[in-house]
Structure formats: structure tokens, C-alpha cells
Write a protein that holds these residues in place. Structure first.
Motif, PDB file in Angstrom:
ATOM      1  N   LEU A  38      67.528  -0.849 -47.389  1.00 35.96           N
ATOM      2  CA  LEU A  38      67.762  -2.187 -48.224  1.00 35.96           C
ATOM      3  C   LEU A  38      67.957  -3.262 -47.478  1.00 35.96           C
ATOM      4  O   LEU A  38      67.474  -4.487 -48.026  1.00 35.96           O
ATOM      5  N   ILE A  39      68.285  -3.271 -46.424  1.00 32.83           N
ATOM      6  CA  ILE A  39      68.803  -4.584 -45.481  1.00 32.83           C
ATOM      7  C   ILE A  39      67.278  -5.080 -44.895  1.00 32.83           C
ATOM      8  O   ILE A  39      67.134  -6.153 -44.750  1.00 32.83           O
ATOM      9  N   ALA A  40      66.046  -4.132 -44.939  1.00 35.60           N
ATOM     10  CA  ALA A  40      64.831  -4.536 -44.371  1.00 35.60           C
ATOM     11  C   ALA A  40      64.002  -4.738 -45.595  1.00 35.60           C
ATOM     12  O   ALA A  40      62.883  -5.396 -45.522  1.00 35.60           O
ATOM     13  N   SER A  41      64.408  -4.856 -46.791  1.00 35.50           N
ATOM     14  CA  SER A  41      63.369  -4.877 -48.033  1.00 35.50           C
ATOM     15  C   SER A  41      63.693  -6.447 -48.429  1.00 35.50           C
ATOM     16  O   SER A  41      64.288  -7.221 -48.162  1.00 35.50           O
ATOM     17  N   PRO A  42      62.144  -6.931 -48.568  1.00 30.75           N
ATOM     18  CA  PRO A  42      62.064  -8.396 -48.969  1.00 30.75           C
ATOM     19  C   PRO A  42      62.758  -8.718 -50.145  1.00 30.75           C
ATOM     20  O   PRO A  42      63.279 -10.053 -50.187  1.00 30.75           O
ATOM     21  N   GLU A  43      63.270  -7.991 -51.159  1.00 33.42           N
ATOM     22  CA  GLU A  43      63.982  -8.234 -52.119  1.00 33.42           C
ATOM     23  C   GLU A  43      65.270  -8.826 -51.770  1.00 33.42           C
ATOM     24  O   GLU A  43      66.030  -9.709 -52.260  1.00 33.42           O
ATOM     25  N   ILE A  50      68.408 -17.200 -52.180  1.00 33.04           N
ATOM     26  CA  ILE A  50      68.997 -17.430 -53.562  1.00 33.04           C
ATOM     27  C   ILE A  50      70.305 -17.637 -53.706  1.00 33.04           C
ATOM     28  O   ILE A  50      70.800 -18.688 -54.028  1.00 33.04           O
ATOM     29  N   ILE A  51      71.105 -16.708 -53.150  1.00 31.17           N
ATOM     30  CA  ILE A  51      72.752 -16.778 -53.338  1.00 31.17           C
ATOM     31  C   ILE A  51      73.141 -17.910 -52.319  1.00 31.17           C
ATOM     32  O   ILE A  51      74.110 -18.628 -52.723  1.00 31.17           O
ATOM     33  N   ALA A  52      72.494 -18.081 -51.234  1.00 28.56           N
ATOM     34  CA  ALA A  52      72.998 -18.933 -50.195  1.00 28.56           C
ATOM     35  C   ALA A  52      72.712 -20.488 -50.677  1.00 28.56           C
ATOM     36  O   ALA A  52      73.648 -21.448 -50.675  1.00 28.56           O
ATOM     37  N   ILE A  59      77.362 -15.230 -58.937  1.00 28.35           N
ATOM     38  CA  ILE A  59      76.041 -14.414 -59.317  1.00 28.35           C
ATOM     39  C   ILE A  59      76.299 -12.968 -59.053  1.00 28.35           C
ATOM     40  O   ILE A  59      77.050 -12.627 -58.170  1.00 28.35           O
ATOM     41  N   ASP A  60      75.761 -11.910 -59.705  1.00 30.49           N
ATOM     42  CA  ASP A  60      76.086 -10.593 -59.679  1.00 30.49           C
ATOM     43  C   ASP A  60      74.877 -10.065 -58.831  1.00 30.49           C
ATOM     44  O   ASP A  60      73.682 -10.056 -58.921  1.00 30.49           O
ATOM     45  N   LYS A  61      75.335  -9.786 -57.474  1.00 33.43           N
ATOM     46  CA  LYS A  61      74.525  -9.635 -56.528  1.00 33.43           C
ATOM     47  C   LYS A  61      73.523  -8.293 -56.784  1.00 33.43           C
ATOM     48  O   LYS A  61      72.319  -8.260 -56.616  1.00 33.43           O
ATOM     49  N   MET A  64      70.995  -9.388 -59.246  1.00 37.55           N
ATOM     50  CA  MET A  64      70.031 -10.089 -58.865  1.00 37.55           C
ATOM     51  C   MET A  64      68.681  -9.151 -57.999  1.00 37.55           C
ATOM     52  O   MET A  64      67.612  -9.571 -58.126  1.00 37.55           O
ATOM     53  N   LEU A  65      69.280  -8.221 -57.308  1.00 37.48           N
ATOM     54  CA  LEU A  65      68.509  -7.522 -56.456  1.00 37.48           C
ATOM     55  C   LEU A  65      67.630  -6.566 -57.536  1.00 37.48           C
ATOM     56  O   LEU A  65      66.553  -6.326 -57.062  1.00 37.48           O
ATOM     57  N   GLU A  66      68.256  -6.115 -58.656  1.00 39.02           N
ATOM     58  CA  GLU A  66      67.441  -5.281 -59.248  1.00 39.02           C
ATOM     59  C   GLU A  66      66.519  -6.193 -60.153  1.00 39.02           C
ATOM     60  O   GLU A  66      65.177  -5.789 -60.583  1.00 39.02           O
ATOM     61  N   GLU A  67      66.661  -7.236 -60.401  1.00 37.17           N
ATOM     62  CA  GLU A  67      65.569  -8.378 -60.929  1.00 37.17           C
ATOM     63  C   GLU A  67      64.464  -8.604 -60.168  1.00 37.17           C
ATOM     64  O   GLU A  67      63.343  -8.498 -60.429  1.00 37.17           O
ATOM     65  N   LEU A  68      64.633  -8.923 -58.657  1.00 39.57           N
ATOM     66  CA  LEU A  68      63.567  -9.099 -57.684  1.00 39.57           C
ATOM     67  C   LEU A  68      62.785  -7.843 -57.453  1.00 39.57           C
ATOM     68  O   LEU A  68      61.452  -8.203 -57.371  1.00 39.57           O
TER      69      LEU A  68
END
Length: 216
Positions: A38-43, A50-52, A59-61, A64-68
Motif C-alpha cells: 500500500l505504501i509503495a502503490s502509485p494510488e 491530493i490531500i496535502a 476528505i475520506d482517505k 479517495m484511495l478506492e477512487e484512484l
């Protein structure tokens, strides 16, 4: 009558969620491996940016990851609709930025300020053009032409685009030519032959050496 206990209500999830969800593995090693993936994933990398950029937005993190991930899977499946819409909107936004910066340059009273605004405006215009070019390449990908080689049975090979007359001329121009009768190498008529009795030059040399031997 015995009192029946009411089942506890399921714990409601509080939104927006701050932590990313990771699937637990059968072993501790698998769980840590899932975290590393998960840490190494491009998503996740895109989600962090985006969050930063959004700052304190709610934003529900995990969402957001699911959409990406959904967008990445769509592109991998050949659906470029999201990418095309993104590039088109970026080009429009950059064009708007170009117009705003140009207006600021025209309203400047001092030349250094005008030059700064114009440089930024032209950068925005250049990025808008590059974005449209990328969109055009996605919509109309370039066609690559490659020469085709046809392989027949056995050791024959036919290359498209090569004239048979050129191949015949190439074979005839080789240094060692084959005769048309017995496939033997042709004799070089320029090679010197053995000296015979009628070779006057060889006889004269023999006489001179003979005279010198007698004197000795």
C-alpha cells in the motif's frame, strides 16, 4: 419470564476516516507485506499529494484511495475517458491562467513587472499547448510502419521491397566468381606460368651464374 438481551448495535463508522485500510494477512509477515504494498502503490502517492494540496478539507482517505484505484484499473482496461477529460480540463484551466496573467502584465506600470507577468503567461500558454498535444496523441495514436519478412519453408527467405535484379547483380559482383559449368573457381589468367625452354630471360641468367661458378 427470562429477560432477553438485545444484541449490541454495530459500531458506526465515523466519516471522514483518517486512516487507510489494509487487508490483514494470515500471518504477521503477510500483513506487513500488505502494508508495504500500500505504501509503495502509485494510488497512495497520488492520494497523499491530493490531500496535502487540499489542506484541511474533509476528505475520506479510504474512499479517495478506492477512487484512484478504480481510475487506474479503467486505464489498464483501455478506458481512457477519465484521462481524456482530465487533459481537456487542464488545457482549459491553463488557458484561463494565461489570460489572467496577460491581463496582469498589461495593467502593470513598470517594465520589470510586465516582463515577469508575461513570462508566466507564456509558460501557461505553452503548457496548455503541450496538454492539447498529449490529448491529440491519445485520441489519434501515431501509426508505426515496419518492413515485413516472409519466411518460406526450408532455407528460403523473401524480403519485401528487395528487387530480384539487385540480388542477382550483387551475387555476380563477388570477388571469387564461380564458373557456369562445374562450379569451380576460375583461373587467374594474370598469374605467371612456369619457365620453359624458350624463355630467353631465364636462360641468360643461367649462363651468368654458370660462369661465376667456374671462376670460383
Amino acid at each position: 419470564m427470562p429477560k432477553t438481551k438485545t444484541p449490541p448495535k454495530p459500531k458506526q463508522t465515523k466519516y471522514p476516516r483518517e486512516n487507510f485500510q489494509v487487508e490483514a494477512g494470515k500471518t504477521e509477515h503477510e500483513s506487513q507485506l500488505n502494508i508495504s504494498k500500500l505504501i509503495a502503490s502509485p494510488e497512495l502517492a497520488a492520494g497523499r499529494v491530493i490531500i496535502a494540496a487540499e489542506g484541511q478539507a474533509n476528505i475520506d482517505k479510504p474512499s479517495m484511495l478506492e477512487e484512484l484505484k478504480r481510475q487506474s484499473e479503467a486505464i489498464q482496461g483501455g478506458d481512457m475517458a477519465q484521462t481524456e477529460a482530465m487533459l481537456a480540463n487542464q488545457a482549459v484551466a491553463l488557458q484561463t491562467l494565461f489570460s489572467r496573467l496577460t491581463e496582469s502584465a498589461m495593467n502593470s506600470k513598470y517594465l520589470p513587472h510586465m516582463e515577469t507577468w508575461l513570462k508566466l503567461a507564456l509558460r501557461a500558454q505553452s503548457q496548455s499547448r503541450a496538454t492539447l498535444e498529449a490529448l491529440s496523441q491519445i485520441k489519434n495514436p501515431p501509426i508505426v510502419y515496419a518492413k515485413q519478412a516472409n519466411f518460406a519453408q526450408g532455407h528460403q527467405q523473401v524480403n519485401n521491397g528487395v528487387s530480384p535484379h539487385n540480388r542477382t547483380r550483387e551475387i555476380k559482383n563477388r570477388p571469387n566468381q564461380l564458373s557456369e559449368v562445374n562450379n569451380e573457381l576460375r583461373k587467374d589468367t594474370r598469374a605467371p606460368s612456369h619457365a620453359g625452354k624458350n624463355d630467353s630471360s631465364m636462360e641468360a641468367v643461367g649462363k651468368v651464374h654458370g660462369a661465376e661458378d667456374q671462376r670460383r
